[in-house]
Design a protein around this motif. Structure first.
Motif, PDB file in Angstrom:
ATOM      1  N   THR A 152       0.766  -1.370  -0.008  1.00 44.10           N
ATOM      2  CA  THR A 152       0.071   0.031  -0.113  1.00 44.10           C
ATOM      3  C   THR A 152       1.036   1.296  -0.070  1.00 44.10           C
ATOM      4  OG1 THR A 152      -0.165  -0.259   2.480  1.00 44.10           O
ATOM      5  CG2 THR A 152      -1.963  -0.937   1.006  1.00 44.10           C
ATOM      6  N   ASN A 153       1.828   1.483   0.861  1.00 44.27           N
ATOM      7  CA  ASN A 153       3.182   2.349   0.674  1.00 44.27           C
ATOM      8  C   ASN A 153       3.481   2.644  -0.529  1.00 44.27           C
ATOM      9  OD1 ASN A 153       4.412  -0.062   0.957  1.00 44.27           O
ATOM     10  ND2 ASN A 153       5.678   0.429   2.614  1.00 44.27           N
ATOM     11  N   TYR A 154       4.140   1.458  -1.248  1.00 43.10           N
ATOM     12  CA  TYR A 154       4.690   1.698  -2.566  1.00 43.10           C
ATOM     13  C   TYR A 154       3.515   2.035  -3.730  1.00 43.10           C
ATOM     14  CZ  TYR A 154       7.878  -0.092  -6.185  1.00 43.10           C
ATOM     15  OH  TYR A 154       8.801  -0.059  -7.368  1.00 43.10           O
ATOM     16  N   SER A 155       2.374   1.436  -3.444  1.00 44.00           N
ATOM     17  CA  SER A 155       1.507   1.778  -4.685  1.00 44.00           C
ATOM     18  C   SER A 155       0.970   2.946  -4.531  1.00 44.00           C
ATOM     19  CB  SER A 155       0.479   0.720  -4.501  1.00 44.00           C
ATOM     20  OG  SER A 155       0.668  -0.492  -4.646  1.00 44.00           O
ATOM     21  N   ALA A 156       0.597   3.451  -3.152  1.00 44.01           N
ATOM     22  CA  ALA A 156       0.417   4.768  -2.799  1.00 44.01           C
ATOM     23  C   ALA A 156       1.322   5.838  -3.602  1.00 44.01           C
ATOM     24  CB  ALA A 156       0.242   5.266  -1.599  1.00 44.01           C
ATOM     25  N   ALA A 157       2.728   5.701  -3.259  1.00 41.64           N
ATOM     26  CA  ALA A 157       4.020   6.390  -3.664  1.00 41.64           C
ATOM     27  C   ALA A 157       3.889   6.702  -5.166  1.00 41.64           C
ATOM     28  CB  ALA A 157       5.125   6.055  -3.056  1.00 41.64           C
ATOM     29  N   LYS A 158       3.881   5.488  -5.669  1.00 40.91           N
ATOM     30  CA  LYS A 158       3.824   5.423  -7.416  1.00 40.91           C
ATOM     31  C   LYS A 158       2.500   6.084  -7.918  1.00 40.91           C
ATOM     32  CE  LYS A 158       8.055   3.347  -7.609  1.00 40.91           C
ATOM     33  NZ  LYS A 158       9.295   4.229  -7.686  1.00 40.91           N
ATOM     34  N   ALA A 159       1.685   5.735  -7.249  1.00 39.79           N
ATOM     35  CA  ALA A 159       0.285   6.338  -7.930  1.00 39.79           C
ATOM     36  C   ALA A 159       0.343   7.722  -7.934  1.00 39.79           C
ATOM     37  CB  ALA A 159      -1.043   5.741  -7.291  1.00 39.79           C
ATOM     38  N   ALA A 160       0.745   8.388  -6.699  1.00 39.39           N
ATOM     39  CA  ALA A 160       0.900   9.844  -6.563  1.00 39.39           C
ATOM     40  C   ALA A 160       2.100  10.198  -7.465  1.00 39.39           C
ATOM     41  CB  ALA A 160       1.470  10.080  -5.177  1.00 39.39           C
ATOM     42  N   LEU A 161       3.184   9.586  -7.864  1.00 36.60           N
ATOM     43  CA  LEU A 161       4.141  10.187  -8.856  1.00 36.60           C
ATOM     44  C   LEU A 161       3.384  10.257 -10.496  1.00 36.60           C
ATOM     45  CD1 LEU A 161       6.939  10.758  -9.173  1.00 36.60           C
ATOM     46  CD2 LEU A 161       7.542   8.144  -9.409  1.00 36.60           C
ATOM     47  N   ILE A 162       2.395   9.400 -10.574  1.00 37.57           N
ATOM     48  CA  ILE A 162       1.774   9.261 -11.879  1.00 37.57           C
ATOM     49  C   ILE A 162       1.043  10.419 -11.886  1.00 37.57           C
ATOM     50  CG2 ILE A 162       0.114   8.232 -13.232  1.00 37.57           C
ATOM     51  CD1 ILE A 162       1.434   5.438 -12.269  1.00 37.57           C
ATOM     52  N   GLY A 163       0.362  10.872 -10.938  1.00 35.25           N
ATOM     53  CA  GLY A 163      -0.796  11.868 -10.893  1.00 35.25           C
ATOM     54  C   GLY A 163       0.135  13.284 -11.092  1.00 35.25           C
ATOM     55  N   ALA A 164       1.485  13.477 -10.293  1.00 37.45           N
ATOM     56  CA  ALA A 164       2.265  14.598 -10.445  1.00 37.45           C
ATOM     57  C   ALA A 164       2.711  14.691 -11.724  1.00 37.45           C
ATOM     58  CB  ALA A 164       3.388  14.310  -9.438  1.00 37.45           C
ATOM     59  N   THR A 165       3.134  13.385 -12.309  1.00 39.73           N
ATOM     60  CA  THR A 165       3.771  13.461 -13.607  1.00 39.73           C
ATOM     61  C   THR A 165       2.796  14.285 -14.562  1.00 39.73           C
ATOM     62  OG1 THR A 165       4.634  11.335 -13.266  1.00 39.73           O
ATOM     63  CG2 THR A 165       4.575  12.085 -15.463  1.00 39.73           C
ATOM     64  N   LYS A 166       1.530  13.857 -14.779  1.00 40.46           N
ATOM     65  CA  LYS A 166       0.581  14.451 -15.697  1.00 40.46           C
ATOM     66  C   LYS A 166       0.244  15.987 -15.282  1.00 40.46           C
ATOM     67  CE  LYS A 166      -1.870   9.763 -16.185  1.00 40.46           C
ATOM     68  NZ  LYS A 166      -2.983   8.999 -16.003  1.00 40.46           N
ATOM     69  N   ALA A 167       0.316  16.073 -13.886  1.00 40.72           N
ATOM     70  CA  ALA A 167      -0.090  17.774 -13.649  1.00 40.72           C
ATOM     71  C   ALA A 167       1.124  18.436 -14.090  1.00 40.72           C
ATOM     72  CB  ALA A 167      -0.326  17.678 -12.078  1.00 40.72           C
ATOM     73  N   LEU A 168       2.422  17.999 -13.871  1.00 42.23           N
ATOM     74  CA  LEU A 168       3.496  18.783 -14.275  1.00 42.23           C
ATOM     75  C   LEU A 168       3.826  18.956 -15.650  1.00 42.23           C
ATOM     76  CD1 LEU A 168       5.955  20.231 -13.021  1.00 42.23           C
ATOM     77  CD2 LEU A 168       7.314  18.057 -12.846  1.00 42.23           C
ATOM     78  N   ALA A 169       3.334  17.854 -16.511  1.00 40.23           N
ATOM     79  CA  ALA A 169       3.418  18.073 -17.804  1.00 40.23           C
ATOM     80  C   ALA A 169       2.790  19.000 -18.441  1.00 40.23           C
ATOM     81  CB  ALA A 169       2.918  16.751 -18.335  1.00 40.23           C
TER      82      ALA A 169
END
Ligand code: NAP
Length: 242
Positions: A152-169
């Protein structure tokens, strides 16, 4: 001169990415946290093959350390900038959630998500100001796309990273900076050494773990001129495992 920075470049996927970027003619800054010997090995391989590489030790999860190391590099390179950033450093601390200690939750989020934030925020203004822009590639995971039991920790961190990727793009697109994520499945590195590989291979349609070099080829493409109109994407690389 345009440099690349690969966080967690001393081992596994980061090591392969460093070697790939150097083969593409890009000078590489190899970040690592503690394993100096492994980082030096990557540097020596690159230099002996005619590339350019240097080491930069810092803990991506430590805001002060990140700023101090990057500021020192910038002071030494007043006419250069880091145009290619691969946010690759990451750790696993697996456990079912009801047994997960605070420390394991926070250390995974701090390394993957806060590490991405501290390093990228520091380098982004210079990338956005330059005519040639930049490339940011974030190392996500299949775990961040589908969720993985015991992570859950790793999935949450990586899912958040994906969200940040799309926003920052979307924030950086007009300044010629692309931001993409790569989502590997099981890749053969130190991180997956302790997993029951024979069992897990059976879940993968290709019946094998991926090689770091296969992921590095994708990261290399996302850092190349050939990918100039791709941004905000998450590209899976998983042998068919979804
Ligand atoms: P690895 O073999 O365990 O290597 C991890 C690298 O990250 C090392 O270079 C390590 O540096 C560095 N690192 C760890 N914490 C750090 C920190 N706080 N600050 C700076 N550097 C740090 O892992 P890997 O398998 O190559 O994984 C690389 C990335 O891919 C991770 O983000 C991981 O989540 C992701 N990923 C891996 C897989 C897989 O199957 N292997 C699948 C999907 C996603 P030291 O050498 O100094 O310890």
């Amino acid at each position: 001169m345009k440099y690349s920075l690969v966080t967690g470049g001393s081992r596994g996927l980061g090591r392969a990415v460093c070697i790939k970027l150097a083969q593409m003619g890009i000078p590489v800054i190899i970040n690592y946290q503690s394993n100096q010997q492994a980082a030096e090995e990557v540097r020596d391989i690159i230099i002996s093959n005619g590339g350019e590489a240097s080491l930069l030790k810092f803990n991506v999860a430590d805001k002060e350390e990140v700023s101090a190391a990057l500021e020192a590099w910038e002071k030494e390179h007043p006419n250069d900038y880091i145009a290619y950033l691969v946010n690759n450093a990451g750790i696993r601390r697996d456990n079912v959630m009801f047994m997960m200690p605070d420390e394991d939750w926070h250390s995974v989020i701090n390394t993957t998500l806060n590490g991405f934030f501290y390093v990228t925020r520091h380098l982004l203004p210079k990338m956005m100001m330059r005519k040639h822009g930049g490339r940011i590639v974030n190392m996500a995971s299949l775990s961040g796309l589908k969720g993985m039991a015991g992570q859950t920790n790793y999935s949450a961190a990586k899912a958040a990273l994906i969200g940040a990727t799309k926003a920052l793009a979307q924030e950086a697109a007009a300044r010629n900076v692309t931001v993409n994520a790569v989502a590997p499945g099981f890749i053969d590195t130190d991180m997956t050494k302790d997993l029951p590989q024979d069992e897990l291979k059976q879940l993968v349609p290709m019946k094998r773990f991926g090689k770091p070099e296969e992921v590095a080829a994708l990261v290399g493409f996302l850092c190349s001129d050939d990918s100039s109109y791709i941004t905000g994407e998450v590209i899976s690389i998983n042998g068919g495992l979804y």
